[in-house]
Design a protein around this motif. Structure first.
Motif, PDB file in Angstrom:
ATOM      1  N   GLN A 169       0.697  -0.974  -0.040  1.00 48.60           N
ATOM      2  CA  GLN A 169       0.074  -0.048   0.185  1.00 48.60           C
ATOM      3  C   GLN A 169       0.724   1.358  -0.094  1.00 48.60           C
ATOM      4  OE1 GLN A 169      -3.231   0.098  -0.237  1.00 48.60           O
ATOM      5  NE2 GLN A 169      -3.093   2.315  -0.536  1.00 48.60           N
ATOM      6  N   HIS A 170       1.980   1.122   0.817  1.00 52.35           N
ATOM      7  CA  HIS A 170       2.863   2.221   0.786  1.00 52.35           C
ATOM      8  C   HIS A 170       3.540   2.470  -0.360  1.00 52.35           C
ATOM      9  CE1 HIS A 170       5.357   5.293   2.664  1.00 52.35           C
ATOM     10  NE2 HIS A 170       6.435   4.585   2.367  1.00 52.35           N
ATOM     11  N   GLN A 171       3.846   1.383  -1.177  1.00 53.51           N
ATOM     12  CA  GLN A 171       4.466   1.453  -2.673  1.00 53.51           C
ATOM     13  C   GLN A 171       3.521   2.168  -3.503  1.00 53.51           C
ATOM     14  OE1 GLN A 171       5.702  -2.121  -4.117  1.00 53.51           O
ATOM     15  NE2 GLN A 171       6.980  -1.347  -5.706  1.00 53.51           N
ATOM     16  N   ALA A 184       2.161   9.226  -5.575  1.00 54.78           N
ATOM     17  CA  ALA A 184       2.678  10.739  -5.263  1.00 54.78           C
ATOM     18  C   ALA A 184       3.690  10.882  -6.263  1.00 54.78           C
ATOM     19  CB  ALA A 184       3.451  10.451  -3.901  1.00 54.78           C
ATOM     20  N   GLU A 185       4.534   9.952  -6.803  1.00 55.06           N
ATOM     21  CA  GLU A 185       5.552  10.045  -7.673  1.00 55.06           C
ATOM     22  C   GLU A 185       4.877  10.750  -9.072  1.00 55.06           C
ATOM     23  OE1 GLU A 185       9.309   7.805  -9.909  1.00 55.06           O
ATOM     24  OE2 GLU A 185       7.906   6.691  -8.311  1.00 55.06           O
ATOM     25  N   GLU A 186       3.687   9.859  -9.429  1.00 56.38           N
ATOM     26  CA  GLU A 186       3.276  10.276 -10.655  1.00 56.38           C
ATOM     27  C   GLU A 186       2.658  11.830 -10.365  1.00 56.38           C
ATOM     28  OE1 GLU A 186       1.676   9.907 -14.450  1.00 56.38           O
ATOM     29  OE2 GLU A 186       3.146   8.838 -13.234  1.00 56.38           O
ATOM     30  N   LYS A 187       2.256  12.152  -9.239  1.00 55.11           N
ATOM     31  CA  LYS A 187       1.630  13.473  -9.089  1.00 55.11           C
ATOM     32  C   LYS A 187       2.733  14.588  -9.400  1.00 55.11           C
ATOM     33  CE  LYS A 187      -2.429  12.504  -6.221  1.00 55.11           C
ATOM     34  NZ  LYS A 187      -2.964  12.708  -4.751  1.00 55.11           N
ATOM     35  N   ASN A 229       1.060   4.246  -2.824  1.00 58.60           N
ATOM     36  CA  ASN A 229       1.197   5.640  -2.377  1.00 58.60           C
ATOM     37  C   ASN A 229       2.131   6.398  -2.882  1.00 58.60           C
ATOM     38  OD1 ASN A 229      -1.415   5.053  -1.209  1.00 58.60           O
ATOM     39  ND2 ASN A 229      -0.418   4.957   1.053  1.00 58.60           N
ATOM     40  N   LEU A 230       3.202   5.779  -2.861  1.00 58.33           N
ATOM     41  CA  LEU A 230       4.777   6.398  -3.255  1.00 58.33           C
ATOM     42  C   LEU A 230       4.616   6.437  -4.688  1.00 58.33           C
ATOM     43  CD1 LEU A 230       7.505   4.762  -1.048  1.00 58.33           C
ATOM     44  CD2 LEU A 230       6.543   6.978  -0.854  1.00 58.33           C
ATOM     45  N   SER A 231       4.053   5.598  -5.378  1.00 66.10           N
ATOM     46  CA  SER A 231       4.159   5.640  -6.889  1.00 66.10           C
ATOM     47  C   SER A 231       3.115   6.599  -7.282  1.00 66.10           C
ATOM     48  CB  SER A 231       3.543   4.238  -7.580  1.00 66.10           C
ATOM     49  OG  SER A 231       4.338   3.138  -7.182  1.00 66.10           O
TER      50      SER A 231
END
Length: 285
Positions: free
Chosen positions: A37-39, A45-48, A41-43
Motif C-alpha cells: 500500500q505504501h508503495q 505521489a511520484e506520478e503526481k 502511495n509512493l507511486s
C-alpha cells in the motif's frame, strides 16, 4: 509418568510454535500489505510529482515565452519612442523648412518686384532725350551726343559747347526727377570722360578732369541731383574702356553717362589699383 510428562511438553511446544508461526505469518501478510500500500502511495505521489513537474516546466516555458514577449514589447516600445522622437524632429525640421521656404518665397517675391521695377527704370533710362544722348544697349550707357573737342592736355570746356551741354544736363535732370522714388532703390550717376590716343601721357587724369569740368558746369547752372536718391561719381577711363570708336580716334574725346539703379543703400566703392582703371571719385552735390 515421566514419559507422559515429556509428551505433554512436546505437544505444548508444538502448539506454541504453531501459534508463533501463525502470528509470524499474519504479521508477514500484514506487513506485506502495508508495504504494498505504501508503495502504491509512493507511486501515486511520484506520478503526481511528475505531472506537477511537467506542469511547472510548461509554466516555466510559458513564463520564458512571456518574458521574451515582454522583452520584445520593450524593444518595440523603445523603437516607438525613438520613432516618435524622430517624427517630432522631422516635424520640427519640416516646420523650419516650410518657414524657410516661405521666407525664401517672400524674398524672391520682393526680388522679383525689385527686378521688375529695375527693368522699368532701365527702360525709362533708355528713353533719355535723343537730341543730346545716344544709348548703347551693349554697354547700358549713354554717349553725350555733342562732340566736344578739347585742346591737347586741356580740360577746359570751350564756351561754344556750354549751351548744348547745359541743355543735356537739364534733360538728364528732368529724367532723374521722373524716375520713381523708393526707399529701397537709389541711383548711381556716373559721369565718365574718355580721351583719344594722341600720345599725351596724362590721358587718364585728363579724361577725369574733363568729366569733372562737365559736372561743375552743371552745378554752376543750377543742375543738382537729389543727394538722397543719387550718388554722383566722376570717372575717367582715359584711352581704355570698351565701346571706343576704332575708325576715328578723335571721336573718343567724349562723355559717357550711366544711371545705375541700386537695391538698398549705396555702399562705398572699392577702387581698383589697376592702372587701366583710371582715377575715380564719388561726389555729392
Amino acid at each position: 509418568m515421566r514419559e507422559e510428562h515429556g509428551n505433554l511438553f512436546w505437544l505444548s511446544y508444538a502448539d506454541l510454535m504453531t501459534a508463533l508461526f501463525i502470528i509470524a505469518l499474519a504479521l508477514f501478510v500484514l506487513s506485506y500489505r502495508m508495504f504494498k500500500q505504501h508503495q502504491l502511495n509512493l507511486s501515486a505521489a511520484e506520478e503526481k510529482l511528475r505531472l506537477r513537474s511537467i506542469e511547472l516546466d510548461q509554466q516555466a516555458q510559458a513564463l520564458e515565452t512571456l518574458r521574451l514577449r515582454v522583452s520584445e514589447l520593450d524593444k518595440q516600445r523603445a523603437a516607438m519612442a525613438a520613432l516618435r522622437r524622430r517624427l517630432s524632429e522631422e516635424e520640427l525640421n519640416a516646420s523650419t523648412l516650410i518657414q524657410q521656404l516661405n521666407d525664401e518665397r517672400a524674398r524672391l517675391a520682393v526680388m522679383e518686384a525689385e527686378y521688375l521695377k529695375i527693368q522699368e527704370i532701365h527702360k525709362a533710362i533708355e528713353n533719355l532725350d535723343s537730341r543730346f544722348f545716344v544709348y548703347q544697349p551693349a554697354y547700358k550707357r549713354h554717349i553725350l551726343r555733342p562732340q566736344v573737342q578739347f585742346k591737347t592736355g586741356n580740360s577746359d570746356i570751350a564756351p561754344s559747347y556750354k549751351p548744348m551741354l547745359v541743355k543735356a544736363g537739364q534733360a538728364l535732370h528732368k529724367l532723374a526727377d521722373r524716375l520713381e522714388p523708393g526707399d529701397n532703390i537709389k541711383y548711381l550717376l556716373v559721369i565718365e570722360g574718355m580721351a583719344s590716343k594722341d600720345g599725351y601721357r596724362r590721358n587718364y587724369e585728363l579724361s577725369y578732369e574733363r568729366a569733372l569740368s562737365l559736372f561743375r558746369l552743371w552745378q554752376q547752372e543750377g543742375i543738382h541731383f537729389d543727394q538722397d536718391r543719387f550718388e554722383v561719381m566722376i570717372a575717367g577711363s582715359g584711352t581704355g574702356g570698351v565701346g571706343r570708336d576704332l575708325r576715328n580716334e578723335k571721336n573718343n574725346q567724349r562723355f559717357l553717362i550711366q544711371i545705375i539703379p541700386k537695391v538698398g543703400e549705396l555702399q562705398t566703392l572699392q577702387l581698383s589699383n589697376h592702372p587701366d582703371a583710371g582715377p575715380h571719385s564719388p561726389l555729392s552735390d
